[in-house]
Motif scaffolding. Structure first.
Motif, PDB file in Angstrom:
ATOM      1  N   HIS A 132      18.944  18.257   9.120  1.00 40.79           N
ATOM      2  CA  HIS A 132      17.605  18.714   8.773  1.00 40.79           C
ATOM      3  C   HIS A 132      17.472  20.195   9.086  1.00 40.79           C
ATOM      4  O   HIS A 132      17.798  20.626  10.187  1.00 40.79           O
ATOM      5  CB  HIS A 132      16.557  17.936   9.588  1.00 40.79           C
ATOM      6  N   LYS A 133      16.970  20.940   8.158  1.00 43.25           N
ATOM      7  CA  LYS A 133      16.786  22.366   8.385  1.00 43.25           C
ATOM      8  C   LYS A 133      15.587  22.605   9.297  1.00 43.25           C
ATOM      9  O   LYS A 133      14.685  21.792   9.388  1.00 43.25           O
ATOM     10  CB  LYS A 133      16.555  23.090   7.059  1.00 43.25           C
ATOM     11  N   LEU A 134      15.602  23.750   9.953  1.00 38.47           N
ATOM     12  CA  LEU A 134      14.441  24.152  10.729  1.00 38.47           C
ATOM     13  C   LEU A 134      13.321  24.523   9.760  1.00 38.47           C
ATOM     14  O   LEU A 134      13.564  24.751   8.579  1.00 38.47           O
ATOM     15  CB  LEU A 134      14.795  25.355  11.612  1.00 38.47           C
ATOM     16  N   PRO A 135      12.058  24.583  10.233  1.00 35.10           N
ATOM     17  CA  PRO A 135      10.929  24.878   9.347  1.00 35.10           C
ATOM     18  C   PRO A 135      11.104  26.146   8.527  1.00 35.10           C
ATOM     19  O   PRO A 135      10.711  26.216   7.381  1.00 35.10           O
ATOM     20  CB  PRO A 135       9.762  25.022  10.324  1.00 35.10           C
ATOM     21  N   GLU A 136      11.701  27.175   9.116  1.00 34.01           N
ATOM     22  CA  GLU A 136      11.877  28.449   8.422  1.00 34.01           C
ATOM     23  C   GLU A 136      13.289  28.968   8.668  1.00 34.01           C
ATOM     24  O   GLU A 136      13.866  28.730   9.719  1.00 34.01           O
ATOM     25  CB  GLU A 136      10.861  29.483   8.934  1.00 34.01           C
ATOM     26  N   PRO A 137      13.862  29.686   7.707  1.00 34.54           N
ATOM     27  CA  PRO A 137      15.196  30.258   7.918  1.00 34.54           C
ATOM     28  C   PRO A 137      15.185  31.277   9.052  1.00 34.54           C
ATOM     29  O   PRO A 137      14.191  31.981   9.254  1.00 34.54           O
ATOM     30  CB  PRO A 137      15.497  30.932   6.574  1.00 34.54           C
ATOM     31  N   HIS A 138      16.290  31.342   9.789  1.00 33.90           N
ATOM     32  CA  HIS A 138      16.451  32.368  10.823  1.00 33.90           C
ATOM     33  C   HIS A 138      16.933  33.648  10.152  1.00 33.90           C
ATOM     34  O   HIS A 138      18.091  34.022  10.261  1.00 33.90           O
ATOM     35  CB  HIS A 138      17.474  31.922  11.866  1.00 33.90           C
ATOM     36  N   VAL A 139      16.059  34.350   9.457  1.00 36.22           N
ATOM     37  CA  VAL A 139      16.488  35.525   8.694  1.00 36.22           C
ATOM     38  C   VAL A 139      16.998  36.645   9.589  1.00 36.22           C
ATOM     39  O   VAL A 139      17.756  37.504   9.156  1.00 36.22           O
ATOM     40  CB  VAL A 139      15.353  36.043   7.785  1.00 36.22           C
ATOM     41  N   GLU A 140      16.569  36.643  10.862  1.00 34.57           N
ATOM     42  CA  GLU A 140      17.011  37.682  11.785  1.00 34.57           C
ATOM     43  C   GLU A 140      18.242  37.269  12.584  1.00 34.57           C
ATOM     44  O   GLU A 140      18.804  38.077  13.316  1.00 34.57           O
ATOM     45  CB  GLU A 140      15.875  38.024  12.763  1.00 34.57           C
ATOM     46  N   LEU A 141      18.647  36.017  12.440  1.00 35.96           N
ATOM     47  CA  LEU A 141      19.772  35.511  13.215  1.00 35.96           C
ATOM     48  C   LEU A 141      21.089  35.972  12.594  1.00 35.96           C
ATOM     49  O   LEU A 141      21.496  35.506  11.536  1.00 35.96           O
ATOM     50  CB  LEU A 141      19.713  33.982  13.279  1.00 35.96           C
ATOM     51  N   LYS A 142      21.752  36.889  13.288  1.00 35.09           N
ATOM     52  CA  LYS A 142      22.985  37.471  12.755  1.00 35.09           C
ATOM     53  C   LYS A 142      24.229  37.111  13.574  1.00 35.09           C
ATOM     54  O   LYS A 142      25.348  37.405  13.163  1.00 35.09           O
ATOM     55  CB  LYS A 142      22.843  38.996  12.686  1.00 35.09           C
ATOM     56  N   ASN A 152      33.473  15.328  16.369  1.00 34.83           N
ATOM     57  CA  ASN A 152      32.316  14.469  16.517  1.00 34.83           C
ATOM     58  C   ASN A 152      31.370  14.650  15.331  1.00 34.83           C
ATOM     59  O   ASN A 152      30.994  15.765  14.988  1.00 34.83           O
ATOM     60  CB  ASN A 152      31.597  14.790  17.830  1.00 34.83           C
ATOM     61  N   HIS A 153      30.988  13.538  14.696  1.00 39.55           N
ATOM     62  CA  HIS A 153      30.176  13.590  13.482  1.00 39.55           C
ATOM     63  C   HIS A 153      28.817  14.240  13.726  1.00 39.55           C
ATOM     64  O   HIS A 153      28.387  15.125  12.969  1.00 39.55           O
ATOM     65  CB  HIS A 153      29.994  12.172  12.941  1.00 39.55           C
ATOM     66  N   GLU A 154      28.125  13.821  14.771  1.00 34.55           N
ATOM     67  CA  GLU A 154      26.777  14.340  15.023  1.00 34.55           C
ATOM     68  C   GLU A 154      26.801  15.810  15.438  1.00 34.55           C
ATOM     69  O   GLU A 154      25.918  16.581  15.080  1.00 34.55           O
ATOM     70  CB  GLU A 154      26.070  13.484  16.076  1.00 34.55           C
ATOM     71  N   ASP A 155      27.821  16.188  16.208  1.00 38.00           N
ATOM     72  CA  ASP A 155      27.974  17.603  16.560  1.00 38.00           C
ATOM     73  C   ASP A 155      28.120  18.452  15.299  1.00 38.00           C
ATOM     74  O   ASP A 155      27.541  19.529  15.174  1.00 38.00           O
ATOM     75  CB  ASP A 155      29.204  17.802  17.446  1.00 38.00           C
ATOM     76  N   SER A 156      28.919  17.958  14.369  1.00 37.23           N
ATOM     77  CA  SER A 156      29.173  18.706  13.137  1.00 37.23           C
ATOM     78  C   SER A 156      27.932  18.793  12.261  1.00 37.23           C
ATOM     79  O   SER A 156      27.667  19.831  11.641  1.00 37.23           O
ATOM     80  CB  SER A 156      30.323  18.055  12.356  1.00 37.23           C
ATOM     81  N   LEU A 157      27.143  17.714  12.206  1.00 36.76           N
ATOM     82  CA  LEU A 157      25.889  17.753  11.460  1.00 36.76           C
ATOM     83  C   LEU A 157      24.931  18.778  12.059  1.00 36.76           C
ATOM     84  O   LEU A 157      24.258  19.528  11.351  1.00 36.76           O
ATOM     85  CB  LEU A 157      25.223  16.374  11.468  1.00 36.76           C
ATOM     86  N   THR A 158      24.888  18.801  13.382  1.00 37.04           N
ATOM     87  CA  THR A 158      24.036  19.759  14.071  1.00 37.04           C
ATOM     88  C   THR A 158      24.470  21.191  13.762  1.00 37.04           C
ATOM     89  O   THR A 158      23.652  22.071  13.502  1.00 37.04           O
ATOM     90  CB  THR A 158      24.101  19.523  15.589  1.00 37.04           C
ATOM     91  N   PHE A 159      25.765  21.407  13.788  1.00 35.53           N
ATOM     92  CA  PHE A 159      26.329  22.718  13.496  1.00 35.53           C
ATOM     93  C   PHE A 159      25.969  23.145  12.072  1.00 35.53           C
ATOM     94  O   PHE A 159      25.562  24.285  11.823  1.00 35.53           O
ATOM     95  CB  PHE A 159      27.845  22.655  13.679  1.00 35.53           C
ATOM     96  N   LEU A 160      26.095  22.227  11.134  1.00 34.70           N
ATOM     97  CA  LEU A 160      25.726  22.501   9.750  1.00 34.70           C
ATOM     98  C   LEU A 160      24.265  22.896   9.634  1.00 34.70           C
ATOM     99  O   LEU A 160      23.900  23.811   8.895  1.00 34.70           O
ATOM    100  CB  LEU A 160      25.988  21.273   8.884  1.00 34.70           C
ATOM    101  N   CYS A 161      23.415  22.186  10.370  1.00 33.52           N
ATOM    102  CA  CYS A 161      21.986  22.468  10.338  1.00 33.52           C
ATOM    103  C   CYS A 161      21.712  23.896  10.787  1.00 33.52           C
ATOM    104  O   CYS A 161      20.956  24.632  10.152  1.00 33.52           O
ATOM    105  CB  CYS A 161      21.239  21.480  11.234  1.00 33.52           C
ATOM    106  N   LEU A 162      22.349  24.288  11.890  1.00 33.10           N
ATOM    107  CA  LEU A 162      22.133  25.631  12.413  1.00 33.10           C
ATOM    108  C   LEU A 162      22.651  26.687  11.443  1.00 33.10           C
ATOM    109  O   LEU A 162      21.989  27.697  11.180  1.00 33.10           O
ATOM    110  CB  LEU A 162      22.825  25.767  13.766  1.00 33.10           C
ATOM    111  N   LEU A 163      23.826  26.469  10.884  1.00 30.10           N
ATOM    112  CA  LEU A 163      24.401  27.421   9.946  1.00 30.10           C
ATOM    113  C   LEU A 163      23.552  27.569   8.689  1.00 30.10           C
ATOM    114  O   LEU A 163      23.410  28.669   8.141  1.00 30.10           O
ATOM    115  CB  LEU A 163      25.816  26.983   9.556  1.00 30.10           C
ATOM    116  N   SER A 164      22.980  26.459   8.234  1.00 27.98           N
ATOM    117  CA  SER A 164      22.204  26.486   6.996  1.00 27.98           C
ATOM    118  C   SER A 164      20.901  27.259   7.130  1.00 27.98           C
ATOM    119  O   SER A 164      20.284  27.620   6.131  1.00 27.98           O
ATOM    120  CB  SER A 164      21.901  25.063   6.531  1.00 27.98           C
ATOM    121  N   THR A 165      20.474  27.528   8.378  1.00 24.96           N
ATOM    122  CA  THR A 165      19.219  28.258   8.580  1.00 24.96           C
ATOM    123  C   THR A 165      19.466  29.721   8.952  1.00 24.96           C
ATOM    124  O   THR A 165      18.552  30.408   9.392  1.00 24.96           O
ATOM    125  CB  THR A 165      18.374  27.595   9.691  1.00 24.96           C
ATOM    126  N   ALA A 166      20.712  30.174   8.795  1.00 27.85           N
ATOM    127  CA  ALA A 166      21.039  31.563   9.140  1.00 27.85           C
ATOM    128  C   ALA A 166      21.645  32.271   7.933  1.00 27.85           C
ATOM    129  O   ALA A 166      22.851  32.547   7.902  1.00 27.85           O
ATOM    130  CB  ALA A 166      21.996  31.598  10.328  1.00 27.85           C
TER     131      ALA A 166
END
Length: 268
Positions: A132-142, A152-166
Motif C-alpha cells: 500500500h502506498k503512503l497517502p502522498e509521494p515522498h517527493v523530497e525523499l532522495k 522474506n515476503h513481507e519485508d520485500s512488500l514493505t520495501f516495494l511500498c517505500l520505493l514506490s513513494t519516492a
C-alpha cells in the motif's frame, strides 16, 4: 547588570549550535531562556539513537520512553524535517512507526533511517497481498537506507511500498541480513513479477551490502539495474561466499537500463 550573552546570541548562531547537539541536548536548551524555548523545534535533523537514550535501561522501558518522546517531538516540531533517524539496539519494533512515517510523509522529509534489532521483524506499511502506498509521494525523499531480509515476503512488500513513494530517489543503500530466520518465505519469482512498475528515473547511486548470493537478492539487483536509466554506480559488497566468481559473473551479465552504469564489486 552584565548582558545575557546566551539569550542575545543571533538566531543563525543559535541554529548552528542546535545542529551540532544530540537531540536530547537540543531539547534541553529550551530551559535557557524564553528566546531558546522553542528553537529546538525547528531543527531539521531528528536523530534518536544510543546517545539520545542510553542502553543500560530495561528494553521495554526504553521502547516506551522513546515512543513517548518521539510523539512529543513530532507534535511540537514546526519546521522542515530533512532527516528522521531511529537507530537503537534496545528499541522493540512497535506499530507507532506507522504513525511516524505517515506524519513525516507530509513534512517534505528527505531522509528516513530505521534500524531496529529487537523482536520479530515489524512489517509496517505492507498489508495484504499488494504493498500500500503512503497517502502522498515522498517527493523530497532522495536517500533511503534500509536493513532488510530480501528472503522474506513481507519485508520485500514493505520495501516495494517505500520505493514506490519516492519518485525522486537519488541514492539507495541496502544492507541485507539473510542469516535471520525467514518468516513466510518469498515467492521465488517475486522481483521478476511484471506487475512491479517502478521506474527509478532519478536513481544514480546504489550500495548493497551483506548479500549471500541468494536468488531473491540477485533478482532484486537485476530488478534495479533494469529499471534505473540514470544509474551511474552500483556497489555490491557481499558477506563471505565460496562462490565469489559465480556471483561476479552473474552481476556482469545482468542487463542495465543505463549505459553509464558501473558495477563495483568489493571483496568481503
Amino acid at each position: 547588570m552584565e548582558p545575557d550573552r546566551i539569550t542575545n546570541l543571533p538566531d543563525n548562531v543559535i541554529e548552528g549550535i542546535l545542529l551540532h547537539l544530540p537531540m536530547r541536548d537540543a531539547v534541553r536548551t529550551s530551559i535557557l531562556s524564553s528566546k531558546w524555548r522553542y528553537k529546538w523545534a525547528t531543527v531539521p535533523y531528528l536523530v534518536f539513537n544510543k546517545v539520545f537514550c542510553p542502553f543500560y535501561q530495561n528494553p521495554t522501558d526504553i521502547t516506551s520512553k522513546i515512543v513517548s518522546i518521539i510523539d512529543r517531538v513530532l507534535v511540537l516540531h514546526f519546521g522542515v524535517i530533512h532527516k528522521f533517524e531511529l537507530s537503537h539496539r534496545e528499541f522493540e519494533a512497535v506499530s507507532d512507526i506507522d504513525r511516524w512515517i505517515l506524519h513525516l510523509s507530509r513534512r517534505s522529509i528527505e531522509n528516513i533511517v530505521l534500524e531496529i534489532w529487537q523482536s520479530e521483524a515489524y512489517k509496517y506499511l505492507a498489508v495484504g497481498i499488494e504493498p500500500h502506498k503512503l497517502p502522498e509521494p515522498h517527493v523530497e525523499l532522495k536517500y533511503i537506507s534500509i536493513y532488510i531480509n530480501l528472503n522474506n515476503h513481507e519485508d520485500s512488500l514493505t520495501f516495494l511500498c517505500l520505493l514506490s513513494t519516492a519518485p525522486n530517489l537519488d541514492e539507495l543503500e541496502m544492507t541485507a541480513h539473510p542469516e535471520e530466520q525467514t518468516i513466510g518465505g518469498i515467492d521465488t519469482n517475486f522481483w521478476e513479477d511484471g506487475c512491479w512498475n517502478l521506474p527509478f528515473s532519478k536513481l544514480r547511486v546504489v550500495k548493497i551490502t551483506g548479500i549471500s548470493g541468494a536468488k531473491p537478492e540477485m533478482d532484486f539487483i537485476k530488478f534495479v539495474l533494469l529499471n534505473s536509466p540514470a544509474l551511474e554506480r552500483m556497489v555490491v559488497e557481499p558477506v563471505f561466499t565460496s562462490d565469489r566468481w559465480e556471483l561476479v559473473t552473474k552481476l556482469l551479465c545482468f542487463k542495465r537500463a543505463s549505459n553509464q552504469a558501473e558495477i563495483i564489486y568489493k571483496n568481503p
